[in-house]
Scaffold this motif. Sequence first.
Motif, PDB file in Angstrom:
ATOM      1  N   LEU A 253     -61.046  77.254  60.104  1.00 54.49           N
ATOM      2  CA  LEU A 253     -59.939  77.583  59.212  1.00 54.49           C
ATOM      3  C   LEU A 253     -60.065  76.793  57.911  1.00 54.49           C
ATOM      4  O   LEU A 253     -60.080  75.556  57.923  1.00 54.49           O
ATOM      5  N   GLY A 254     -60.161  77.508  56.783  1.00 53.94           N
ATOM      6  CA  GLY A 254     -60.233  76.861  55.496  1.00 53.94           C
ATOM      7  C   GLY A 254     -61.571  76.185  55.263  1.00 53.94           C
ATOM      8  O   GLY A 254     -62.478  76.213  56.095  1.00 53.94           O
ATOM      9  N   ASN A 255     -61.706  75.561  54.095  1.00 51.12           N
ATOM     10  CA  ASN A 255     -62.917  74.806  53.799  1.00 51.12           C
ATOM     11  C   ASN A 255     -62.723  73.346  54.161  1.00 51.12           C
ATOM     12  O   ASN A 255     -61.672  72.940  54.663  1.00 51.12           O
ATOM     13  N   ALA A 256     -63.745  72.546  53.877  1.00 47.66           N
ATOM     14  CA  ALA A 256     -63.694  71.146  54.303  1.00 47.66           C
ATOM     15  C   ALA A 256     -62.549  70.385  53.641  1.00 47.66           C
ATOM     16  O   ALA A 256     -61.851  69.611  54.295  1.00 47.66           O
ATOM     17  N   SER A 257     -62.348  70.601  52.351  1.00 46.19           N
ATOM     18  CA  SER A 257     -61.284  69.881  51.646  1.00 46.19           C
ATOM     19  C   SER A 257     -59.913  70.213  52.209  1.00 46.19           C
ATOM     20  O   SER A 257     -59.063  69.335  52.373  1.00 46.19           O
ATOM     21  N   VAL A 258     -59.709  71.499  52.529  1.00 45.24           N
ATOM     22  CA  VAL A 258     -58.426  71.921  53.096  1.00 45.24           C
ATOM     23  C   VAL A 258     -58.211  71.275  54.458  1.00 45.24           C
ATOM     24  O   VAL A 258     -57.138  70.750  54.762  1.00 45.24           O
ATOM     25  N   LEU A 260     -59.473  68.535  55.652  1.00 40.14           N
ATOM     26  CA  LEU A 260     -59.237  67.102  55.505  1.00 40.14           C
ATOM     27  C   LEU A 260     -57.809  66.820  55.059  1.00 40.14           C
ATOM     28  O   LEU A 260     -57.165  65.891  55.547  1.00 40.14           O
ATOM     29  N   GLN A 261     -57.299  67.618  54.128  1.00 40.87           N
ATOM     30  CA  GLN A 261     -55.939  67.393  53.660  1.00 40.87           C
ATOM     31  C   GLN A 261     -54.913  67.688  54.749  1.00 40.87           C
ATOM     32  O   GLN A 261     -53.971  66.919  54.952  1.00 40.87           O
ATOM     33  N   VAL A 262     -55.099  68.796  55.467  1.00 38.83           N
ATOM     34  CA  VAL A 262     -54.181  69.130  56.560  1.00 38.83           C
ATOM     35  C   VAL A 262     -54.215  68.036  57.623  1.00 38.83           C
ATOM     36  O   VAL A 262     -53.169  67.617  58.142  1.00 38.83           O
ATOM     37  N   HIS A 263     -55.411  67.560  57.934  1.00 39.09           N
ATOM     38  CA  HIS A 263     -55.562  66.496  58.940  1.00 39.09           C
ATOM     39  C   HIS A 263     -54.827  65.231  58.508  1.00 39.09           C
ATOM     40  O   HIS A 263     -54.105  64.607  59.306  1.00 39.09           O
TER      41      HIS A 263
END
Length: 528
Positions: A253-258, A260-263
């Motif tokens: 789901l999403g790219n790496a930046s997304v 990381l931010q959700v996490h």
Amino acid sequence: MTGLIVVLLLVVLATAVATGARRWSLPAPSLLVVAGLLVGLMPWVPEVRLPPHVINVLVLPPLLYASAGEISVRDLRAVWRPVTGLVFGLVLASAITVGYMAHAITPLTAATAFILGSVLASTDPVAVTALGRRLSLPPRVQAMVQAESLFNDATSLVLYKVAVATAVSGSAISVPGTALQFLILAGGGALIGAALAAVVTLIRRRTDDPMLETVIALVTPYASYVVAEQSHTSGVTAVIVSGVVLGSTRHTLGNASVRLQVHAVYDTVTFLLESVVFALIGLEVPSAVRHLARDEHGWPLWVPVIAFTLLAIRLLWIFPLSALIHRRHGQGDNRLSWRVPAVLSWAGTRGVMPLAAALSIPLATQTGAPLPHRALVLMLTTGTVAVTLVFQGFTLAPVVRRSGIALEPEHTAREEARTRRRIAHAALDELKLLGDLDQLGDLGAAAEGALKQARRHLEARIHQVEDAHYSDPDARPADAYREIRRTLIAIEAAELQRLYEANRISNATRRRIQYELDLEEASLRPRD
């Protein structure tokens, strides 16, 4: 001092205590309960009464969702047989035994004693997950503990609703009606949770906006809970199912930046909520004592008896169940070990879920008369939760160490090192295929140099797999290098998933290495 100021100060205290618990490797839930209890005993602290909807609607959904996201569908398939015996049989046995014991030693009527038994029948996923993060349990044992705590709530919830209906209306318990209610609550909640997870997956795969995806991730557990409850099914089950489904596919789901931010956002939210809610459990004990009637002041004796009863019935259920599974798997000639059953038994702490259920008990019967001994049920629930969190929480780590089943740090390090080598070799093989510059014509003249740079990077990782982070010496990688590294990271992520699906690595190892790959991919974004 107003209640709002107390709550704000409690947030500060809970955060400080939880931070100290992590630093000193102590069980945070247990330490937070003790801190809340000490604060509640201070004479200048006003009484803090929690409305049921505060925990049920605002606190529980994100905590349950986060706990469910830490267990995968693969792990559930591996442990569904023993977990089924715990989810149904042990919950029912605990509710009946505790209800009978409470009716025998306390002023509770049979109906209110059964309410107490049903409230305390299930282990708590929030507490179990919080305690389990500190322990290096084998993947199968960790999956059993978490899966049981997640899915026994549906059984306990049905028993609770039946017990409350019996106490409020005075009607008799109907076995067919109870079974039908369980199917509606658990089955309906599971269907709603799975449907919402499918919808959220479709939405998140079509957006790369970090802020929007973070909002969706935060709203998902609340939406699952509210929709299920409004449909007269189990909101708890809906949140758990949606959490398991989305947690198993989060790497897509999403790219790496997304990701990381959700996490990062979700870790912050769950840390704050867990810290405050466990401190509130301790804070509720002195408050509950003040509302007891004169014939209910024997609670200091009754609470440890009920807590011991819960532990005893759990031991008496898990050891025979373990022996039965041991025999059915054709291991009857081998000596049955006490280690895993002992750890499973000791991990059965109670927590937020029983407290939320106890706070939701109606104040009056259908005739308008006050529900008998409601304050005592709340006191016994809160006290038992506090005792299990403190006693079992502080002693769980020694029990695990004594059992010898905990994984050594070297075991986890070796598994991660082997996995990093495998995925780096897979990327290196792909890099050799890219050696034909015809495949990289769109990258221009820089492609050949970028290939050499990427190859050096991978070879360094293969020779230094014990290092946690790798970085290129260049402050600003070339465009060609970034494109090649993104391609290779995708290859590494695919190989990592293949190893996991082949049952070669644990879910914890997969999540840690995927997180590192996301960090590396996010670092490849062009600088402004």
